[in-house]
Design a protein around this motif. Structure first.
Motif, mmCIF file in Angstrom:
data_model
loop_
_atom_site.group_PDB
_atom_site.id
_atom_site.type_symbol
_atom_site.label_atom_id
_atom_site.label_comp_id
_atom_site.label_asym_id
_atom_site.label_seq_id
_atom_site.Cartn_x
_atom_site.Cartn_y
_atom_site.Cartn_z
ATOM 1 N N GLU A 1 14.352 -49.189 -0.435
ATOM 2 C CA GLU A 1 14.215 -49.142 1.027
ATOM 3 C C GLU A 1 14.330 -50.570 1.558
ATOM 4 O OE1 GLU A 1 13.449 -49.408 4.654
ATOM 5 O OE2 GLU A 1 11.628 -49.975 3.579
ATOM 6 N N PHE A 2 15.355 -50.811 2.399
ATOM 7 C CA PHE A 2 15.690 -52.159 2.876
ATOM 8 C C PHE A 2 15.539 -52.303 4.390
ATOM 9 C CE2 PHE A 2 19.098 -53.541 -0.543
ATOM 10 C CZ PHE A 2 18.072 -53.759 -1.458
ATOM 11 N N GLY A 3 14.809 -51.395 5.061
ATOM 12 C CA GLY A 3 14.963 -51.305 6.520
ATOM 13 C C GLY A 3 14.006 -52.089 7.405
ATOM 14 N N SER A 4 13.124 -52.931 6.827
ATOM 15 C CA SER A 4 12.092 -53.568 7.671
ATOM 16 C C SER A 4 12.663 -54.229 8.918
ATOM 17 C CB SER A 4 11.323 -54.607 6.874
ATOM 18 O OG SER A 4 10.622 -53.969 5.845
ATOM 19 N N ARG A 5 13.800 -54.907 8.780
ATOM 20 C CA ARG A 5 14.393 -55.633 9.916
ATOM 21 C C ARG A 5 14.867 -54.701 11.025
ATOM 22 N NH1 ARG A 5 18.597 -58.778 6.748
ATOM 23 N NH2 ARG A 5 16.812 -58.828 5.365
ATOM 24 N N ARG A 6 15.066 -53.451 10.715
ATOM 25 C CA ARG A 6 15.608 -52.526 11.708
ATOM 26 C C ARG A 6 14.578 -51.504 12.182
ATOM 27 N NH1 ARG A 6 20.579 -53.646 9.360
ATOM 28 N NH2 ARG A 6 20.903 -55.750 10.081
ATOM 29 N N THR B 1 10.531 -50.815 -2.361
ATOM 30 C CA THR B 1 10.751 -51.357 -1.023
ATOM 31 C C THR B 1 11.052 -52.841 -1.123
ATOM 32 O OG1 THR B 1 9.736 -51.742 1.140
ATOM 33 C CG2 THR B 1 8.254 -51.764 -0.738
ATOM 34 N N SER B 2 11.779 -53.343 -0.123
ATOM 35 C CA SER B 2 12.007 -54.793 -0.072
ATOM 36 C C SER B 2 10.844 -55.472 0.661
ATOM 37 C CB SER B 2 13.324 -55.097 0.661
ATOM 38 O OG SER B 2 13.260 -54.638 2.001
ATOM 39 N N ASN B 3 9.919 -54.688 1.248
ATOM 40 C CA ASN B 3 8.861 -55.286 2.074
ATOM 41 C C ASN B 3 7.664 -55.711 1.213
ATOM 42 O OD1 ASN B 3 6.399 -55.384 3.807
ATOM 43 N ND2 ASN B 3 7.949 -55.072 5.378
ATOM 44 N N ILE C 1 8.146 -53.453 -5.501
ATOM 45 C CA ILE C 1 9.057 -54.153 -4.595
ATOM 46 C C ILE C 1 10.287 -54.615 -5.358
ATOM 47 C CG2 ILE C 1 7.306 -54.824 -2.904
ATOM 48 C CD1 ILE C 1 7.383 -57.622 -4.000
ATOM 49 N N SER C 2 11.377 -54.779 -4.588
ATOM 50 C CA SER C 2 12.650 -55.098 -5.218
ATOM 51 C C SER C 2 13.519 -55.839 -4.219
ATOM 52 C CB SER C 2 13.319 -53.781 -5.625
ATOM 53 O OG SER C 2 14.617 -54.013 -6.068
ATOM 54 N N GLY C 3 14.332 -56.781 -4.693
ATOM 55 C CA GLY C 3 15.189 -57.486 -3.753
ATOM 56 C C GLY C 3 16.288 -58.268 -4.442
ATOM 57 N N THR C 4 17.363 -58.518 -3.715
ATOM 58 C CA THR C 4 18.476 -59.329 -4.243
ATOM 59 C C THR C 4 18.490 -60.646 -3.464
ATOM 60 O OG1 THR C 4 20.212 -58.400 -2.792
ATOM 61 C CG2 THR C 4 19.685 -57.167 -4.802
ATOM 62 N N HIS C 5 19.586 -60.988 -2.828
ATOM 63 C CA HIS C 5 19.611 -62.136 -1.909
ATOM 64 C C HIS C 5 20.638 -61.838 -0.826
ATOM 65 C CE1 HIS C 5 23.489 -63.815 -3.206
ATOM 66 N NE2 HIS C 5 23.132 -63.498 -4.433
ATOM 67 N N ALA C 6 20.641 -62.684 0.220
ATOM 68 C CA ALA C 6 21.513 -62.402 1.372
ATOM 69 C C ALA C 6 22.778 -63.272 1.345
ATOM 70 C CB ALA C 6 20.738 -62.641 2.662
ATOM 71 N N VAL D 1 25.291 -56.705 -9.677
ATOM 72 C CA VAL D 1 25.808 -57.278 -8.434
ATOM 73 C C VAL D 1 25.597 -56.287 -7.293
ATOM 74 C CG1 VAL D 1 27.581 -58.620 -9.665
ATOM 75 C CG2 VAL D 1 28.152 -56.337 -8.767
ATOM 76 N N ARG D 2 25.565 -56.836 -6.070
ATOM 77 C CA ARG D 2 25.440 -55.947 -4.893
ATOM 78 C C ARG D 2 26.682 -56.081 -4.034
ATOM 79 N NH1 ARG D 2 22.827 -56.224 0.617
ATOM 80 N NH2 ARG D 2 22.033 -58.335 0.194
ATOM 81 N N ILE D 3 27.202 -54.952 -3.564
ATOM 82 C CA ILE D 3 28.290 -54.983 -2.582
ATOM 83 C C ILE D 3 27.762 -54.409 -1.269
ATOM 84 C CG2 ILE D 3 30.287 -55.031 -4.120
ATOM 85 C CD1 ILE D 3 30.423 -52.077 -4.125
HETATM 86 O O1 LIG Z 1 17.082 -57.299 -1.228
HETATM 87 C C1 LIG Z 1 18.077 -56.998 -0.593
HETATM 88 O O2 LIG Z 1 19.204 -56.965 -1.092
HETATM 89 C C2 LIG Z 1 17.933 -56.649 0.865
HETATM 90 C C3 LIG Z 1 16.733 -56.658 1.491
HETATM 91 C C4 LIG Z 1 16.639 -56.332 2.815
HETATM 92 C C5 LIG Z 1 17.753 -55.999 3.512
HETATM 93 N N1 LIG Z 1 18.940 -55.999 2.898
HETATM 94 C C6 LIG Z 1 19.034 -56.314 1.594
#
Ligand SMILES: O=C(O)c1cccnc1
Ligand SMILES: Nc1ncnc2c1ncn2[C@@H]1O[C@H](COP(=O)(O)OP(=O)(O)OP(=O)(O)O)[C@@H](O)[C@H]1O
Ligand SMILES: O=P(O)(O)OC[C@H]1O[C@H](OP(=O)(O)OP(=O)(O)O)[C@H](O)[C@@H]1O
Length: 496
Positions: free
Chosen positions: A159-164, A186-188, A199-204, A261-263
């Protein structure tokens, strides 16, 4: 004050009219009158075959913390509308009511009570707004998440939606609801800390832009983190992003855990297949391909049909905002109230719209399961005085189209509404999130696949017991006869 701290005092998080009604009950000597309210929604969200109930944990926090502070009382006094006696009453106010509710992760359906509040008129009235606010939102998000889970198979969903999300507390409680509905992480970070969610996350893209090119950015990230997922689409996924990811993964070897990798753009079916080939050829067959970019159940289902090589899905906007349906529409209706003589009287809200006519009387929802196969036959909404477990056969009929009916013999009946608070005391042993998730998976198992398909599911039977149905019909008749008699008296008065 964080928006989601369990000790938050949300007592004034109510509509002005609730406090105004409390004042009327108080001033008219009705503050101790007993009442029963029930919560239900009228239409299935997203036209889904079932909804996933969520929000109980927040509701419990809220009810445990209800109290009017001195500052709250001063604020209300300044409105100039309330007597000192009423303000004193509010100062002493605590929730002493009884709450019955579905459990988080339960599947629930339209036109059945999912929460029931029993207490004095003022206390039932005060909590309407916050209760609906919490249950409406969280149940909606859990249901949207369940739809996405239904097309994702066993793939991880992040779940990546906190910003929205619609502001802070929606992001935090929403991601918890998404987890209950079927997401894995969640990314939060605050939600991770607060609820113990993974929690889980990549980079921007900004990381890559800051370094000016993919290779330098990935290398820097790899030198500062063990687990690495590189976002490869900042400039050119196939020509620059993936080659740079592969190069860094090779150079760093065992010093990092190259997860994949993330696309985040382009034709994700085509690109993911190409990326898969490149990773395999480079000797990274276990590296995963993450995808994000406005995904939901429709895009994921389409990408699956195109055999996209996506392993892990990052989903933000569409889940956390319940993008295609902004509200569940659950309502809170008075079903029974004590009269001046101390007798409980069932109440009804009439409407020209059949769907909006409430069902009077304090009720229980019984989930009726076929003994043989363990699958749900439907929900049986009965008066609280009834107990279908004592019956050997059950007559179930559609409450509007009564010719649709069946008689069940070999069944198990289980109550949906559990006691959460009894006379203000929490009596419910709150399950852990892992237990809630487990429960959600188990109850979904008891539904026939016909109710679970994403498109045009079968309508799950939610039937009224004969007694509940007759009670409703009698009350409608009584009110209509009462109205007719009043009109008659009026007309006779005029001709005299
Ligand atoms: O960790 C990510 O890749 C991420 C987190 C929040 C929003 N978009 C991507
Ligand atoms: N092969 C596909 N089949 C179906 N939908 C897809 C496919 N590839 C991408 N999508 C979805 O199509 C929508 C629009 O994608 P589009 O390619 O326009 O994004 P983009 O313009 O490349 O990305 P961005 O605007 O973020 O830079 C997104 O919701 C995306 O998830
Ligand atoms: O698309 P969602 O399902 O909402 O998932 C979250 C999005 O947030 C990030 O994008 P960012 O905020 O950088 O903006 P973007 O849409 O331009 O990529 C990420 O790259 C996802 O695309």
């Amino acid at each position: 004050m964080t928006m989601v701290d369990a000790s938050d005092n949300l007592t004034l998080h109510t509509d002005d009219y609730e406090i105004n009604m409390m004042a009327t009950y108080f001033e008219k000597g009705m503050a101790n009158r007993h009442a029963v309210f029930e919560v239900y929604f009228r239409k299935m969200p997203f036209a889904n075959g079932y909804a996933v109930f969520a929000g109980l944990a927040h509701l419990i926090d809220y009810l445990q913390n209800i109290h009017f502070t001195d500052a709250d009382i001063d604020y209300l006094r300044a409105r100039g509308d309330y007597s000192e006696a009423f303000l004193d009453y509010l100062k002493q106010f605590q929730f002493h009511g009884t709450l019955r509710s579905a459990q988080e992760g339960d599947v629930v359906f339209n036109n059945e009570p999912i929460v029931q509040v029993e207490g004095t008129l003022p206390e039932c009235q005060l909590i309407e707004t916050a209760l609906l606010n919490i249950v409406n939102y969280q149940t909606l998000i859990a249901t949207k998440a369940a739809r996405i889970r239904s097309v994702a198979g066993s793939d991880p969903l992040l779940e990546f939606g906190s910003r929205r999300a619609q502001e802070v507390s929606a992001a935090i409680w929403g991601t918890r609801a998404a987890y209950i509905g079927g997401f894995d992480a969640t990314s939060n970070v605050l939600a991770g800390r607060q609820f113990g969610l993974p929690i889980s996350g990549t980079h921007a893209h900004s990381l890559v832009e800051s370094f000016g090119n993919d290779y330098d950015a990935f290398k820097a990230y790899a030198e500062t983190h063990h687990d690495c997922v590189f976002l490869v689409d900042t400039f050119d996924t196939l020509k620059s992003g993936v080659p740079a990811a592969v190069q860094v993964a090779k150079e760093m070897g065992d010093r990092i855990n190259f997860q994949g990798v993330r696309i985040d753009s382009g034709d994700m079916a085509y690109i993911s297949k190409k990326v898969r080939e490149m990773l395999d050829q480079a000797g990274f067959p276990t590296a995963k391909i993450y995808a994000s970019n406005d995904l939901d159940e429709h895009t994921i289902s389409s990408l699956k049909m195109q055999h996209a090589k996506i392993d892990i899905w990052g989903i933000g906007t569409k889940v956390i905002t319940a993008f295609d349906q902004p509200a569940l529409g659950a309502v809170y209706k008075l079903v029974s109230v004590e009269n001046e003589q101390g007798k409980m009287i069932d109440t009804i809200k009439l409407s020209n719209n059949a769907e909006k006519v409430s069902t009077p009387g304090k009720k229980q929802v019984w989930r009726i399961t076929e003994q043989q196969d363990g699958k749900s036959e439907g929900d049986y909404v009965a008066l609280a005085t009834e107990d279908p477990r004592r019956e050997t056969e059950l007559y179930m009929f559609h409450p509007q189209y009564t010719y649709i009916n069946k008689t069940i013999t070999d069944f198990v009946a289980e109550p949906l509404l559990q006691d959460i608070f009894r006379d203000g005391k929490l009596v419910y042993q709150q399950p852990s999130l892992a237990e809630i998730k487990n429960h959600a998976n188990q109850v979904k198992e008891s539904l026939w696949p016909e109710y679970k398909r994403m498109l045009n599911p079968q309508e799950y039977p939610v039937d009224l017991s004969t007694a509940a149905w007759e009670n409703k019909m009698n009350l409608i008749k009584q009110i209509q006869q009462g109205q007719a008699a009043r009109l008659q008296t009026k007309a006779e008065g005029r001709t005299e």
